[in-house]
Each structure stands twice: as C-alpha cells, then as structure tokens.
Design a protein around this motif. Structure first.
Motif, PDB file in Angstrom:
ATOM      1  N   VAL A  38      -4.188   2.974  -9.880  1.00 36.01           N
ATOM      2  CA  VAL A  38      -5.394   3.318  -9.529  1.00 36.01           C
ATOM      3  C   VAL A  38      -6.266   2.269  -8.945  1.00 36.01           C
ATOM      4  CG1 VAL A  38      -7.683   4.573 -10.063  1.00 36.01           C
ATOM      5  CG2 VAL A  38      -5.394   5.487 -10.888  1.00 36.01           C
ATOM      6  N   GLY A  39      -6.491   1.168  -9.812  1.00 30.34           N
ATOM      7  CA  GLY A  39      -7.360   0.314  -9.366  1.00 30.34           C
ATOM      8  C   GLY A  39      -7.060  -0.748  -8.160  1.00 30.34           C
ATOM      9  N   CYS A  40      -5.701  -0.824  -7.912  1.00 32.13           N
ATOM     10  CA  CYS A  40      -5.182  -1.281  -6.703  1.00 32.13           C
ATOM     11  C   CYS A  40      -5.522  -0.623  -5.404  1.00 32.13           C
ATOM     12  CB  CYS A  40      -3.880  -1.646  -6.742  1.00 32.13           C
ATOM     13  SG  CYS A  40      -3.596  -2.880  -7.940  1.00 32.13           S
ATOM     14  N   TYR A  53      -7.836  -9.772   4.316  1.00 31.17           N
ATOM     15  CA  TYR A  53      -6.848  -9.055   4.632  1.00 31.17           C
ATOM     16  C   TYR A  53      -5.318  -9.255   3.803  1.00 31.17           C
ATOM     17  CZ  TYR A  53      -9.799  -7.735   8.591  1.00 31.17           C
ATOM     18  OH  TYR A  53     -10.641  -7.240   9.295  1.00 31.17           O
ATOM     19  N   ALA A  54      -5.446 -10.436   3.393  1.00 29.14           N
ATOM     20  CA  ALA A  54      -4.355 -10.939   2.570  1.00 29.14           C
ATOM     21  C   ALA A  54      -4.235 -10.115   1.048  1.00 29.14           C
ATOM     22  CB  ALA A  54      -4.226 -12.351   2.296  1.00 29.14           C
ATOM     23  N   ASP A  55      -5.739 -10.069   0.606  1.00 34.37           N
ATOM     24  CA  ASP A  55      -5.711  -9.315  -0.632  1.00 34.37           C
ATOM     25  C   ASP A  55      -5.794  -7.914  -0.435  1.00 34.37           C
ATOM     26  OD1 ASP A  55      -6.797 -11.028  -3.103  1.00 34.37           O
ATOM     27  OD2 ASP A  55      -8.252 -11.907  -1.449  1.00 34.37           O
ATOM     28  N   MET A  56      -6.207  -7.273   0.670  1.00 37.76           N
ATOM     29  CA  MET A  56      -5.886  -5.983   1.084  1.00 37.76           C
ATOM     30  C   MET A  56      -4.252  -5.717   0.987  1.00 37.76           C
ATOM     31  SD  MET A  56      -6.665  -3.654   4.345  1.00 37.76           S
ATOM     32  CE  MET A  56      -5.364  -4.386   5.451  1.00 37.76           C
ATOM     33  N   VAL A  57      -3.516  -6.451   1.695  1.00 35.92           N
ATOM     34  CA  VAL A  57      -2.138  -6.260   1.494  1.00 35.92           C
ATOM     35  C   VAL A  57      -1.478  -6.452   0.291  1.00 35.92           C
ATOM     36  CG1 VAL A  57       0.254  -7.302   2.227  1.00 35.92           C
ATOM     37  CG2 VAL A  57      -1.753  -6.942   3.871  1.00 35.92           C
ATOM     38  N   LEU A  58      -2.162  -7.430  -0.589  1.00 37.68           N
ATOM     39  CA  LEU A  58      -1.600  -7.714  -2.086  1.00 37.68           C
ATOM     40  C   LEU A  58      -1.723  -6.349  -2.859  1.00 37.68           C
ATOM     41  CD1 LEU A  58      -0.753  -9.648  -3.999  1.00 37.68           C
ATOM     42  CD2 LEU A  58      -3.337 -10.289  -4.450  1.00 37.68           C
ATOM     43  N   GLN A  59      -2.657  -5.444  -2.574  1.00 35.66           N
ATOM     44  CA  GLN A  59      -3.003  -4.268  -3.276  1.00 35.66           C
ATOM     45  C   GLN A  59      -1.841  -3.312  -3.137  1.00 35.66           C
ATOM     46  OE1 GLN A  59      -5.472  -4.726  -5.410  1.00 35.66           O
ATOM     47  NE2 GLN A  59      -5.484  -6.717  -4.374  1.00 35.66           N
ATOM     48  N   GLY A  60      -1.271  -3.331  -1.740  1.00 34.68           N
ATOM     49  CA  GLY A  60       0.064  -2.364  -1.733  1.00 34.68           C
ATOM     50  C   GLY A  60       1.044  -2.954  -2.415  1.00 34.68           C
ATOM     51  N   PHE A  61       1.189  -4.242  -2.379  1.00 33.96           N
ATOM     52  CA  PHE A  61       2.145  -4.845  -3.248  1.00 33.96           C
ATOM     53  C   PHE A  61       2.340  -4.345  -4.435  1.00 33.96           C
ATOM     54  CE2 PHE A  61       3.462  -8.384  -6.157  1.00 33.96           C
ATOM     55  CZ  PHE A  61       4.839  -8.252  -5.728  1.00 33.96           C
ATOM     56  N   PHE A  62       1.077  -4.739  -4.976  1.00 37.86           N
ATOM     57  CA  PHE A  62       0.636  -4.283  -6.558  1.00 37.86           C
ATOM     58  C   PHE A  62       1.143  -2.980  -6.872  1.00 37.86           C
ATOM     59  CE2 PHE A  62      -2.609  -7.922  -7.313  1.00 37.86           C
ATOM     60  CZ  PHE A  62      -1.612  -8.722  -7.745  1.00 37.86           C
ATOM     61  N   ILE A  63       0.986  -1.893  -6.101  1.00 36.56           N
ATOM     62  CA  ILE A  63       1.032  -0.665  -6.135  1.00 36.56           C
ATOM     63  C   ILE A  63       2.395  -0.359  -6.290  1.00 36.56           C
ATOM     64  CG2 ILE A  63       0.966   1.722  -5.241  1.00 36.56           C
ATOM     65  CD1 ILE A  63      -1.846   1.050  -4.189  1.00 36.56           C
ATOM     66  N   VAL A  64       3.282  -0.990  -5.490  1.00 38.75           N
ATOM     67  CA  VAL A  64       4.754  -0.827  -5.362  1.00 38.75           C
ATOM     68  C   VAL A  64       5.338  -1.457  -6.846  1.00 38.75           C
ATOM     69  CG1 VAL A  64       7.023  -1.360  -4.384  1.00 38.75           C
ATOM     70  CG2 VAL A  64       5.131  -0.453  -2.903  1.00 38.75           C
TER      71      VAL A  64
END
Length: 202
Positions: A38-40, A53-64
């Motif tokens: 949820v937080g990501c 943008y790197a941090d934005m992409v990182l959140q997608g990785f965190f979700i997976v």
C-alpha cells in the motif's frame, strides 16, 4: 506542511503506510509485506510528482518483491519458519560491484532520457534498496546494514526536493534499522543456540 494540500496529504498517507511496514519488518512480523505494498503504491505517485523517477520505478519493484516476500515468509523453509542468517562474506565480492555498476548505469540512463533530479544519487537509492529488499526477503541480517546506507543517502535527497516529511521519516527509518539490526542479531543467535541444542539431543 499544509494539511489542505493534496500533495502533502498523499505524502502523509504514504509515510504512514511505509512507516508501519518498516516497523513491522524490524519486529520480524509478516504483516510488513501487505502494508508495504500500500505504501509503495502511494509513494510511486509522490516521487513521480517530484521528478524522482528512479524512486518511482523502485516502488514498482517493491510491490512485486513484497508479494514474493509475503509468500516466502508465509511458506517458510519447508514448512518451518524461514530462519535469520548471515550473508556469506564472498557474496560481497559480487554485490558491491553490482551496486556500483547498477547505480552508474541507471543514473546515465536517467540523464539521457529524462529530466530527473539528481539522477545518480536517485539511482543509488534505487539499486541499494533493491539489494536490501532482496536480502530482507531472504531474512539476511546484513539487509539492515544496507538499509542504513540507503537511508543515509535518501534523507538529504528527499529534503532537497521539499519532501520534508519523508526526509524526517527516513531519519526514523535510520534509527529503526539500527534497532532492527540488533533485534535480528538476537533472534539469529537464539535460533542457532536452539538448533545446536537440538543437535546435541539428537
């Protein structure tokens, strides 16, 4: 920090969810994963608006990876709880070069393709966070050492983008990583002592 500002409301909600997730991770609690998802998702929107943008992409990785980590923690080790263990020293021989190459490569890509803010610093947060998250998913003690480094880099980065609440949160994460490191070390030693006692009886 204006509570009537939708951007601040989004940042606040993201901070609350991720703070809860990190605290639960430090307590070795499986509920860290769904709350982190949820937080990501919320932080992805926050970082997109801040051109990180790197941090934005990182959140997608965190979700997976959170979905995978959730499953792995629930499944355990052949039906038993997944134990906390130390990373083998030789693993750093490839992890450290990987972190450097990944940071430089992703930072270069952001520089060429986007108007990202502080692309190399942002990329360092991404790459080191990926490494820390994978180690944490495997319940490696050293994951907290890497999180300490991530938080040290992230605090000034987020503050410089006006994400003051998030930078304060990451100071809290830095402290939590120290506490979690000590807690996980205690649990690891207890597990080893219990395993040694069981072997002695057998």
């Amino acid at each position: 920090m204006n509570l009537s500002d939708p951007n601040f409301q989004l940042e606040l909600a993201a901070n609350i969810a991720v703070a809860g997730s990190i605290l639960l991770a430090g307590r070795n609690n499986v509920h860290t994963w769904w709350l982190g998802i949820v937080g990501c998702a919320l932080f992805a929107a926050v970082f997109e608006r801040s051109h990180l943008y790197a941090d934005m992409v990182l959140q997608g990785f965190f979700i997976v990876i959170s979905v995978l980590g959730w499953w792995q923690w629930l499944r355990g080790d052949h039906g038993a709880p997944l134990p906390i263990t130390s990373l083998r020293p030789r693993a750093w021989a490839w992890l450290l070069p990987l972190a450097v190459v990944g940071t430089l490569g992703y930072g270069w890509m952001l520089t060429r393709l986007t108007q990202a803010y502080a692309p190399y610093i942002d990329s360092a947060v991404l790459v080191l966070s990926v490494i820390a998250q994978i180690l944490m998913m495997q319940r490696k003690l050293e994951s907290w050492w890497v999180w300490l480094l991530v938080n040290t880099i992230a605090v000034p980065l987020y503050y410089s983008r006006g994400l003051h609440l998030t930078s304060i949160l990451y100071i809290g994460f830095w402290i939590n990583a120290l506490v979690a490191l000590r807690h996980w070390r205690t649990l690891m030693r207890a597990d080893r002592a219990a395993a040694g006692a069981a072997d002695a009886i057998a």
